[in-house]
Write a protein that holds these residues in place. Sequence first.
Motif, short mmCIF file in Angstrom:
data_model
loop_
_atom_site.label_atom_id
_atom_site.label_comp_id
_atom_site.label_asym_id
_atom_site.label_seq_id
_atom_site.Cartn_x
_atom_site.Cartn_y
_atom_site.Cartn_z
N LEU A 1 39.28 -0.06 35.72
CA LEU A 1 39.32 0.39 34.29
C LEU A 1 37.87 -0.35 33.91
CD1 LEU A 1 42.61 -0.14 32.91
CD2 LEU A 1 41.42 1.96 33.14
N VAL B 1 34.73 1.74 35.48
CA VAL B 1 34.59 3.10 34.82
C VAL B 1 34.08 3.12 33.25
CG1 VAL B 1 36.07 5.42 34.33
CG2 VAL B 1 36.35 3.92 36.42
N VAL B 2 34.84 2.24 32.56
CA VAL B 2 34.29 2.19 31.09
C VAL B 2 32.86 1.55 31.00
CG1 VAL B 2 34.68 0.82 28.94
CG2 VAL B 2 36.49 1.55 30.17
N LYS C 1 28.51 5.25 33.68
CA LYS C 1 28.10 6.35 33.08
C LYS C 1 29.10 7.24 32.87
CE LYS C 1 23.09 5.81 34.04
NZ LYS C 1 23.31 4.77 35.21
N LEU C 2 30.35 7.05 33.51
CA LEU C 2 31.25 8.20 33.30
C LEU C 2 32.04 7.85 32.05
CD1 LEU C 2 33.37 7.28 36.91
CD2 LEU C 2 32.07 9.38 36.06
N VAL C 3 31.66 6.92 31.35
CA VAL C 3 32.01 6.87 29.73
C VAL C 3 30.38 6.94 28.98
CG1 VAL C 3 33.00 6.02 28.00
CG2 VAL C 3 34.01 5.93 30.28
N TYR D 1 37.74 2.36 23.93
CA TYR D 1 38.44 1.80 24.96
C TYR D 1 38.88 0.31 25.18
CZ TYR D 1 38.03 6.47 27.11
OH TYR D 1 38.14 7.94 27.34
N LEU E 1 38.47 -1.81 22.67
CA LEU E 1 39.70 -2.13 21.54
C LEU E 1 41.01 -2.04 22.10
CD1 LEU E 1 38.68 -3.59 18.93
CD2 LEU E 1 39.02 -1.36 18.00
N SER E 2 41.29 -0.79 22.67
CA SER E 2 42.85 -0.44 23.06
C SER E 2 43.17 -1.40 24.14
CB SER E 2 42.77 0.97 23.72
OG SER E 2 42.11 1.15 24.61
N TYR E 3 42.45 -2.08 24.76
CA TYR E 3 42.98 -3.06 25.66
C TYR E 3 43.56 -4.18 25.08
CZ TYR E 3 39.99 -0.80 29.26
OH TYR E 3 39.32 0.12 30.17
N ILE F 1 43.52 -7.44 29.07
CA ILE F 1 42.80 -8.79 28.92
C ILE F 1 42.02 -9.15 30.11
CG2 ILE F 1 44.91 -10.04 29.66
CD1 ILE F 1 42.07 -11.62 27.49
N LEU G 1 39.01 -6.86 30.24
CA LEU G 1 37.96 -7.25 29.34
C LEU G 1 37.07 -8.37 29.81
CD1 LEU G 1 40.12 -7.63 25.82
CD2 LEU G 1 38.09 -6.21 26.51
N TYR G 2 37.72 -9.15 30.55
CA TYR G 2 36.99 -10.20 31.53
C TYR G 2 35.98 -9.71 32.20
CZ TYR G 2 40.11 -13.94 29.64
OH TYR G 2 40.87 -14.58 28.99
N ALA H 1 33.03 -7.93 30.33
CA ALA H 1 31.85 -8.98 29.89
C ALA H 1 31.05 -9.38 31.41
CB ALA H 1 32.88 -10.19 29.37
N VAL I 1 33.07 13.23 34.56
CA VAL I 1 33.23 12.36 33.29
C VAL I 1 34.51 12.73 32.57
CG1 VAL I 1 32.23 12.38 30.99
CG2 VAL I 1 30.64 12.26 32.93
N ASN J 1 37.65 10.09 31.85
CA ASN J 1 37.93 9.97 30.52
C ASN J 1 39.58 10.56 30.24
OD1 ASN J 1 35.84 8.81 28.42
ND2 ASN J 1 34.68 10.24 30.13
N LEU K 1 41.41 7.47 31.71
CA LEU K 1 41.44 6.41 30.75
C LEU K 1 42.01 6.54 29.32
CD1 LEU K 1 37.52 5.32 30.75
CD2 LEU K 1 39.42 4.20 31.47
N VAL L 1 45.22 4.39 27.60
CA VAL L 1 45.21 3.98 26.11
C VAL L 1 46.69 4.21 25.75
CG1 VAL L 1 44.32 4.56 24.07
CG2 VAL L 1 42.84 4.10 26.02
N MET M 1 38.01 -14.10 24.78
CA MET M 1 36.99 -14.40 25.87
C MET M 1 36.81 -16.09 26.43
SD MET M 1 36.80 -11.37 26.56
CE MET M 1 35.51 -11.49 28.06
#
Lengths: 321, 292
Positions: free
Chosen positions: A113, A116-117, A120-122, A131, A133-135, A199, A202-203, A206, B26, B30, B33, B37, B286
């Motif tokens: 995830l 991909v996020v 360049k796919l997104v 995306y 934020l929704s995590y 979560i 998200l790590y 980052a 793409v 999405n 994804l 969501v 984080m």
Amino acid sequence: MASSSEFSPTGRRYAPGTPTGFRLWWHRHRLTIIPYFYIAPFFILFAIFLAWPVVRSFYLSFHKQQGISTPTFIALDNYINLVADPRFKQSLLNTTVYALGSLFVQIPLAFILAAVVNSKLVPWANAKSFYRLSYFVPLLTSAVIASLMFSILYDYNSGLINSYLVRLFGEEAKVGWVRNASVVKVSIILLLVWRFTGINSLYFVAGLQNIPKELEEAASIDGANWWQVLIGITIPLMRPVILFVTVTAINGSYQIFAEPYLLTGGGPRDQSLSIVQYLYNTGFSYFNLGYASAIGYTLVTIIVILAILNLRFFGAFREDQ
Amino acid sequence: MTTTVQTTPASGPRYSGIQIRNGALVSLANFFLLIGVLLAAVPFIYMISASFKPQNEIFTFPVQIIPKEPFFDNYTTLIGETLYLRWFLNTAIVAVGRTSLSLLLCMLAGFAFAKYDFPFRRVLFVMVLASFTLPFEVVLIPLYTMMVRLGWLNTYWVLIVPFAASAFGIFLARQYALALPTELMEAARIDGSSELGIFFRIAIPNLRPALAVMGIIFFQASWNDFLWPLIVLNDSTMYVINLALPTLRGPYGDQYGLVLGGAVIAVIPIIIIFFAMQRYFIEGIMAGALKG
């Protein structure tokens, strides 16, 4: 209050800036003494409510104590009994399955995830932040609320999941999410995937953002395909993040309690019983405090060994760490 | 391979180098994804929607996200006929108490570790760090016995005091305090400020972001706690929300309307914190990665 006052307690006048006796001593040493006052409140609570119980629990694990009776020394008996205890072995197996679930389902999913996020796919910046934020959504709930929500979704006769299964595949497609002994562990892993994939993702995001774009681009210009870039550049550079996520996930899995406790109560036939729930039952339903302490220390040993193995595996002792 | 598909809207970011080769890819990525969501959101939306339905409609299929007519009885029953307000108050008192106490202890100690040099500094700090690795469950039994001796069962103290000395908190506090310019402290000292004055008038105001981040971590941990309250509370007037919610299922475990209503209210404070302090909330989450 400090050295700026010109008067000693007796009222005798000194030249400014020349303290004597205790004041002189205090003036010279205050910067090494004051910090002890600052750390004292923390360390007093730390000693009473953490350090002492840690020692006491170790002591109890070599004793037999039933309820409020006086502990009697039984050497390694608790640990020896533990090795032969089928319920403990079952809880260890279940908990290990939860850990493997996070290791081989949750973490790879989170990594994909994130990759991909971040790729360049997104291509749209606001889609990326949407995306991300929704995590966070599953993180806003507690383990208790998540378990209660899932117990409704998992309901055998009318839960949302079975309702859809019946609609798509007919009546016999119903799954006993919380009552079928061979399915419960999957149900709990799914709940954990729901709660923690975000979560971990998200790590990873980052971490991926810290990798210089030029490195990956240079490699692809040199003719490396996406797989070679992933194996040769991305994953090695992500090592610290992967290590962190793995250690945290394994730690968390071995300490799981609320989810199986509320969803299945550990059943059916102990098939979802976690180590912590076994500790809880032993200590607070059967009041076998010595034995429960031994379970606690076995858990500590497992977690520490797994953490060390992880550090070794990811080479975290290397210089560049 | 050479056909580049322009999928970026005019306002989107310009990225140099390799262009997207495949618009289909793409869209596919999405699509998946968005399904993700949706899966993340479904239990949440389901919870909110079902809390506004009578018991017999919760399980109707196909699901109606917007109830035919909104039904508020779950909420009025919750507030009128259960101790929900009391539980909410208990949870809030404990969370605020534990957060404030932890913040004070951890900031003071973290500041000392970052900005003063004193004998045994390293040893003491390593001791705190080492306690990271210990799972909390290992102290469960002796800590419980201690609480019984102190007569603290079914009090607020039992939930506030034992966890105020947070090892992670002191680690974070030190991390933030290290960034504090030492010259600022020196200047204040020359101006005749006491050391406590330096802490309250220089350190604390400059460490507000740290206070926010740590405050959120402590508050959320306390708000979401379950195992410890389960052990030390058995008087239902002292329950915290997490402990009370499962009991709302009723004797047959099927009164889901009340449970869901209670869960929705319980999530609201966390959601408010999330939206009001999003930056610090995310930083707090984080911050966990700092440990690694």
